[in-house]
Design a protein around this motif. Sequence first.
Motif, PDB file in Angstrom:
ATOM      1  N   LEU A   3      21.842  -2.869   9.680  1.00  0.00           N
ATOM      2  CA  LEU A   3      22.762  -3.267  10.190  1.00  0.00           C
ATOM      3  C   LEU A   3      23.608  -3.906  10.495  1.00  0.00           C
ATOM      4  O   LEU A   3      24.723  -3.487  11.090  1.00  0.00           O
ATOM      5  N   ALA A   4      23.868  -5.267   9.343  1.00  0.00           N
ATOM      6  CA  ALA A   4      24.763  -6.384   9.407  1.00  0.00           C
ATOM      7  C   ALA A   4      25.900  -5.303   9.121  1.00  0.00           C
ATOM      8  O   ALA A   4      27.118  -5.733   9.817  1.00  0.00           O
ATOM      9  N   ILE A   5      25.863  -4.337   8.060  1.00  0.00           N
ATOM     10  CA  ILE A   5      26.988  -3.628   7.809  1.00  0.00           C
ATOM     11  C   ILE A   5      27.780  -2.652   8.678  1.00  0.00           C
ATOM     12  O   ILE A   5      28.756  -2.885   9.094  1.00  0.00           O
ATOM     13  N   LEU A   6      26.740  -2.096   9.595  1.00  0.00           N
ATOM     14  CA  LEU A   6      27.375  -1.203  10.207  1.00  0.00           C
ATOM     15  C   LEU A   6      27.376  -1.765  11.848  1.00  0.00           C
ATOM     16  O   LEU A   6      28.442  -1.729  12.479  1.00  0.00           O
ATOM     17  N   THR A   7      27.508  -3.238  11.905  1.00  0.00           N
ATOM     18  CA  THR A   7      28.480  -4.055  13.268  1.00  0.00           C
ATOM     19  C   THR A   7      29.439  -4.268  12.772  1.00  0.00           C
ATOM     20  O   THR A   7      30.578  -4.543  13.749  1.00  0.00           O
ATOM     21  N   PHE A   8      29.524  -5.259  11.104  1.00  0.00           N
ATOM     22  CA  PHE A   8      30.079  -6.110  11.490  1.00  0.00           C
ATOM     23  C   PHE A   8      31.459  -4.980   9.560  1.00  0.00           C
ATOM     24  O   PHE A   8      33.218  -5.721   9.926  1.00  0.00           O
ATOM     25  N   MET A  40      37.186   0.151  17.008  1.00  0.00           N
ATOM     26  CA  MET A  40      36.104  -0.784  17.216  1.00  0.00           C
ATOM     27  C   MET A  40      35.205  -0.934  17.589  1.00  0.00           C
ATOM     28  O   MET A  40      34.298   1.019  18.308  1.00  0.00           O
ATOM     29  N   PRO A  41      33.565  -1.401  16.872  1.00  0.00           N
ATOM     30  CA  PRO A  41      32.558  -1.093  17.008  1.00  0.00           C
ATOM     31  C   PRO A  41      31.498  -0.199  18.308  1.00  0.00           C
ATOM     32  O   PRO A  41      32.601  -1.738  19.493  1.00  0.00           O
ATOM     33  N   LYS A  42      31.266   0.236  19.186  1.00  0.00           N
ATOM     34  CA  LYS A  42      30.741   0.359  20.089  1.00  0.00           C
ATOM     35  C   LYS A  42      29.328   0.112  19.816  1.00  0.00           C
ATOM     36  O   LYS A  42      28.129   0.511  18.778  1.00  0.00           O
ATOM     37  N   PHE A  43      28.450  -0.121  20.906  1.00  0.00           N
ATOM     38  CA  PHE A  43      26.906  -1.344  20.554  1.00  0.00           C
ATOM     39  C   PHE A  43      25.921  -1.968  21.400  1.00  0.00           C
ATOM     40  O   PHE A  43      27.826  -2.589  22.195  1.00  0.00           O
ATOM     41  N   GLY A  44      25.472  -0.988  22.060  1.00  0.00           N
ATOM     42  CA  GLY A  44      24.748  -1.701  22.685  1.00  0.00           C
ATOM     43  C   GLY A  44      23.833  -0.194  23.427  1.00  0.00           C
ATOM     44  O   GLY A  44      23.949   0.649  23.161  1.00  0.00           O
ATOM     45  N   SER A  53      25.106   5.567  11.870  1.00  0.00           N
ATOM     46  CA  SER A  53      25.011   4.257  13.122  1.00  0.00           C
ATOM     47  C   SER A  53      24.094   3.695  13.256  1.00  0.00           C
ATOM     48  O   SER A  53      23.075   3.979  13.524  1.00  0.00           O
ATOM     49  N   VAL A  54      24.452   2.782  14.341  1.00  0.00           N
ATOM     50  CA  VAL A  54      23.063   1.996  14.892  1.00  0.00           C
ATOM     51  C   VAL A  54      22.319   2.503  16.006  1.00  0.00           C
ATOM     52  O   VAL A  54      20.682   2.256  14.895  1.00  0.00           O
ATOM     53  N   ASN A  55      22.383   3.526  16.361  1.00  0.00           N
ATOM     54  CA  ASN A  55      21.162   4.748  17.382  1.00  0.00           C
ATOM     55  C   ASN A  55      20.645   5.412  15.362  1.00  0.00           C
ATOM     56  O   ASN A  55      19.305   5.268  16.301  1.00  0.00           O
ATOM     57  N   VAL A  56      20.982   5.615  14.838  1.00  0.00           N
ATOM     58  CA  VAL A  56      20.673   6.559  13.646  1.00  0.00           C
ATOM     59  C   VAL A  56      19.554   5.019  12.623  1.00  0.00           C
ATOM     60  O   VAL A  56      18.607   5.528  12.442  1.00  0.00           O
ATOM     61  N   ALA A  83      24.774   1.810  25.618  1.00  0.00           N
ATOM     62  CA  ALA A  83      24.550   2.920  26.200  1.00  0.00           C
ATOM     63  C   ALA A  83      25.323   3.527  24.995  1.00  0.00           C
ATOM     64  O   ALA A  83      25.443   5.215  24.789  1.00  0.00           O
ATOM     65  N   HIS A  84      25.425   3.011  23.559  1.00  0.00           N
ATOM     66  CA  HIS A  84      25.661   3.686  22.857  1.00  0.00           C
ATOM     67  C   HIS A  84      24.575   4.012  21.735  1.00  0.00           C
ATOM     68  O   HIS A  84      25.155   4.288  20.161  1.00  0.00           O
ATOM     69  N   ALA A  85      23.985   2.639  21.693  1.00  0.00           N
ATOM     70  CA  ALA A  85      22.842   3.184  20.774  1.00  0.00           C
ATOM     71  C   ALA A  85      20.660   2.921  21.274  1.00  0.00           C
ATOM     72  O   ALA A  85      20.919   2.078  21.549  1.00  0.00           O
ATOM     73  N   PRO A  86      21.088   4.094  22.396  1.00  0.00           N
ATOM     74  CA  PRO A  86      20.025   4.149  23.511  1.00  0.00           C
ATOM     75  C   PRO A  86      18.670   3.928  22.828  1.00  0.00           C
ATOM     76  O   PRO A  86      17.620   3.523  23.601  1.00  0.00           O
ATOM     77  N   LEU A  87      18.574   4.560  21.567  1.00  0.00           N
ATOM     78  CA  LEU A  87      17.226   4.364  20.670  1.00  0.00           C
ATOM     79  C   LEU A  87      16.489   2.359  20.293  1.00  0.00           C
ATOM     80  O   LEU A  87      15.808   2.795  19.966  1.00  0.00           O
ATOM     81  N   LEU A  88      18.242   2.196  20.083  1.00  0.00           N
ATOM     82  CA  LEU A  88      17.959   0.297  20.026  1.00  0.00           C
ATOM     83  C   LEU A  88      17.111  -0.261  20.523  1.00  0.00           C
ATOM     84  O   LEU A  88      16.265  -0.250  19.898  1.00  0.00           O
ATOM     85  N   TRP A  89      16.959  -0.491  21.908  1.00  0.00           N
ATOM     86  CA  TRP A  89      15.651  -1.022  22.592  1.00  0.00           C
ATOM     87  C   TRP A  89      14.675  -0.327  22.525  1.00  0.00           C
ATOM     88  O   TRP A  89      13.685  -1.350  22.374  1.00  0.00           O
TER      89      TRP A  89
END
Length: 503
Positions: free
Chosen positions: A358-363, A1-5, A326-329, A7-13
């Motif tokens: 982003l959609a591919i990495l998450t879905f 299961m993907p980790k998203f948030g 990853s979403v972080n990358v 804590a797991h993507a600190p560069l997202l915000w």
Amino acid sequence: MPKFGAAHAPLLWPAVGLMGGIAGETWLGGQAAWLLALVAALLSALAARRWPLVQSLLVSACFVGLGGWLSASQSRALRADWPAGKTDFEAVVLTAPAEKAKTMAVDLLLTGAAPAEGGAALTGRRVKAYLHKDERSRALRVGDGLRVRAQIRRNSEWRRGRFDYRRYLETHGFSGTVYVASADWQPERVSLRGVSRLERTRLFFLQQRERLLQRFALSEGETDPYAVVAAMTLGDKSALTTELKEVYAQTGASHVLALSGLHLSIVYALFSLMAGGRRRQLSQLAVVLGIWAFAFLTGLSVSIVRAATMLSVYALLSLGHRDKMSVNVLAFTAIVMLMITPNALFDVGFQLSFMAVLAILTFMPLFGGLVSQQFLLQHRWLRGCWQMVGVSCAAQLGVAPLIAYYFGRFSTYFLLTNFIVVPAVIVILHLAVAVMVVPSLASLLLAVAGCLNRALTALSGLPCASIEGLHPSPAQVALMYVAIGAGYMLVRQLYSSGLLKEK
């Protein structure tokens, strides 16, 4: 299961904050005000080290201020006080002439110009030029030098629907526009000494691209296949006709005409195969250099720069056996690109490219749990088909609201289209590399492109191939993405609670 948030993507915000600041500068403006906000947020973040959550929020606020300041700085740098009336200047042609109703449009890089009002240097700036249509202007090629006498004007505020011409020009680095009569320009050998090394490098690669494109052109009767090959392999879309663009748009295949991650991942695989794997560090360095050489060769479009940056990070992380994609990358890539060119945020290609990835990495991890992995490992062909279905559906979830907003349509056969175009792109790119060595294979390359065009033309003629007239407002687009995000969180929750089980 993907980790998203966080804590797991600190560069997202921070990436979201940077985008928010760039978008906010459009309405708020004021370079000094944004700098003051950045400093205030930075000092507050340093003072809040005892409260990690508050500090994290303040760090994101720092990126908001940074985005606004960078955007205001770039907008100020692009705006020029051009001399009043006609003036003499030298320039070099950056693009092949594009035929308009009464003019030939070319991009010019100023190599010698009189200072602007106030003494600001204008050499090195880009302008969109419209030359009177005649045989001389049609014959211009990338790298040709010109001496021009004309009046350069500021970017106009012209709009058509949701297309903002001034924003488009600034997003692509243009400082002005100029109309040049036939008698007001002549060929001239110009010096590039006053131009930056980066611009000289780009010009060199664009000239090499023109030479490579000549290998694909066989005859006047092969214009459409040539146009598709030129767009898919070297990013030159000048030969694409309006009718051909419409066919690709109706079938949902426009993304293969704009170089992106799909094309560059194929090129990456080819370079990796040629580099070998004996000395991993050296081979990865060679592959990364090759990727960026290809990016320069294709004109450094926003989508190709995004893909090249992500693949460079992928190559670096692969040496340490880290999580490569990853979403972080993706967030890191967005931060790097927007800090260099903040206006890229308003480029449609940037928005579509990042939302698709982003959609591919998450879905994709969610889709992967719907079918037994053991079953897919036992049936390789079905595994490939299922991956194609998953990637296509995930990418469509990411870009459908934006496509509806900008282009007013939804392609109903996008899944079938991808089963046609993705294998075709792989074959075309491999054949294009072969043509570099064996030019006689160009006829086979164009034949494959011609078959692809005919298949998509037939597909576009099917009933309800495209739903037209969709024009959602920005608020409606935002609500669509909220609904998509809510659906993602719901499915994740179902997996976590055990109501859905990975197979």
